[in-house]
Design a protein around this motif. Structure first.
Motif, PDB file in Angstrom:
ATOM      1  N   UNK A 166       0.828  -1.216   0.000  1.00 34.89           N
ATOM      2  CA  UNK A 166       0.000   0.000   0.000  1.00 34.89           C
ATOM      3  C   UNK A 166       0.858   1.260   0.000  1.00 34.89           C
ATOM      4  N   UNK A 167       1.879   1.287   0.824  1.00 34.07           N
ATOM      5  CA  UNK A 167       2.757   2.454   0.914  1.00 34.07           C
ATOM      6  C   UNK A 167       3.995   2.305   0.043  1.00 34.07           C
ATOM      7  N   UNK A 168       4.093   1.219  -0.709  1.00 33.20           N
ATOM      8  CA  UNK A 168       5.264   0.921  -1.551  1.00 33.20           C
ATOM      9  C   UNK A 168       6.524   0.988  -0.684  1.00 33.20           C
ATOM     10  N   UNK A 171      13.816   9.009   0.539  1.00 35.85           N
ATOM     11  CA  UNK A 171      12.509   9.587   0.795  1.00 35.85           C
ATOM     12  C   UNK A 171      12.033  10.487  -0.344  1.00 35.85           C
ATOM     13  N   UNK A 172      12.930  11.286  -0.922  1.00 38.70           N
ATOM     14  CA  UNK A 172      12.525  12.183  -2.011  1.00 38.70           C
ATOM     15  C   UNK A 172      12.046  11.379  -3.217  1.00 38.70           C
ATOM     16  N   UNK A 173      12.767  10.315  -3.556  1.00 44.48           N
ATOM     17  CA  UNK A 173      12.370   9.473  -4.682  1.00 44.48           C
ATOM     18  C   UNK A 173      11.036   8.789  -4.407  1.00 44.48           C
ATOM     19  N   UNK A 229       5.131   8.294  -5.506  1.00 40.08           N
ATOM     20  CA  UNK A 229       3.740   8.268  -5.059  1.00 40.08           C
ATOM     21  C   UNK A 229       2.925   9.386  -5.710  1.00 40.08           C
ATOM     22  N   UNK A 230       3.519  10.574  -5.840  1.00 44.44           N
ATOM     23  CA  UNK A 230       2.812  11.698  -6.451  1.00 44.44           C
ATOM     24  C   UNK A 230       2.529  11.430  -7.928  1.00 44.44           C
ATOM     25  N   UNK A 267      -1.019  10.766  -9.649  1.00 46.32           N
ATOM     26  CA  UNK A 267      -1.395  11.764 -10.655  1.00 46.32           C
ATOM     27  C   UNK A 267      -1.743  11.145 -11.990  1.00 46.32           C
ATOM     28  N   UNK A 268      -0.937  10.181 -12.435  1.00 45.22           N
ATOM     29  CA  UNK A 268      -1.231   9.481 -13.698  1.00 45.22           C
ATOM     30  C   UNK A 268      -2.550   8.716 -13.586  1.00 45.22           C
TER      31      UNK A 268
END
Length: 260
Positions: A230-232, A241-243, A248-249, A253-254
């Motif tokens: 669920x949270x990958x 964390x940035x990646x 997730x965004x 979004x897609x």
């Protein structure tokens, strides 16, 4: 003649379909309107193919999120069991100093944001949160808690685990149950595997003796069905964390775009 067939008139049968792209697509032929319409249909065809491929892949991802989300209603990612930790810790002993005396030994530039106390290797310890503060102070002397040695860490693991550890690993890389990048400052991390029925695994910092993670067979099983997909929470992705946030965004979004 009215009775003549298409073949008799010299027309092929069945009639051949018009060429694609139409002749009007060729630069310099046909009107600008025909060219615009032709390019629009080409773009539409490409878009439909992309939509079909992305829709298939993202539908699998969203189905996984839906099912794992139901699991997470009852089982989240494993964390240190604070209730069990308190139950197995020693009770506080001896008088504790007043908070005012504790504040007097802190640097003037420090800023205390939180305070807790518990027993650490038979001595009461203040755990401090804030800026420019030591991680812990012994409550009976207000001295800074030093770095524990391996034998002391084994004592902590044995006391909290309530069983015998059959294996101890020294980790210098994050694994599936400690996938967070900020934990790299705690390396090496000692992983204790216990031979009890619950198959407990405990991760302890070599820097502070703090228990960073505490799992058992049941919590690990449900994490694979719930929190991890669920949270990958896969180590190679989550440790950056940035990646992980960007993934997730963009994925969500897609997915939203594919709904149109």
């Amino acid at each position: 003649m009215e009775g003549e067939t298409l073949l008799e008139k010299g027309f092929p049968f069945p009639p051949k379909p018009p060429p694609f792209p139409p002749k009007a697509f060729v630069m310099g032929e046909g009107s600008g309107r025909d060219l615009t319409e032709g390019l629009f249909f080409v773009f539409l065809k490409i878009f439909r193919k992309i939509h079909r491929i992305l829709g298939l892949l993202l539908s699998i991802l969203f189905l996984m999120w839906f099912i794992s989300g139901i699991v997470m209603i009852y089982h989240s990612f494993p964390r240190v069991n604070q209730k069990l930790k308190l139950a197995r810790q020693e009770s506080l002993t001896g008088p504790l100093p007043a908070v005012d005396s504790l504040l007097q030994v802190l640097p003037d530039s420090s800023r205390l944001g939180g305070l807790s106390v518990d027993m650490y290797l038979d001595r009461p310890v203040f755990h401090l949160k804030g800026r420019q503060l030591p991680a812990g102070l012994y409550a009976d002397s207000l001295q800074v808690v030093g770095k524990p040695d391996f034998n002391e860490i084994c004592r902590i693991a044995g006391q909290l685990g309530g069983s015998v550890a059959y294996r101890v690993d020294s980790l210098n890389r994050l694994d599936q149950w400690i996938p967070f990048g900020y934990l790299t400052k705690e390396f090496p991390i000692y992983k204790f595997s216990f031979e009890d029925d619950a198959r407990q695994e405990m991760y302890i910092s070599s820097k502070s003796g703090k228990v960073l993670q505490w799992t058992d067979r049941n919590s690990r099983f449900w994490a694979w069905l719930g929190a991890i997909p669920h949270w990958v929470y896969f180590t190679s992705l989550r440790q950056n964390q940035a990646l992980w946030i960007n993934f997730m965004i963009w994925a969500s979004g897609l997915g939203a775009i594919m709904c149109f």
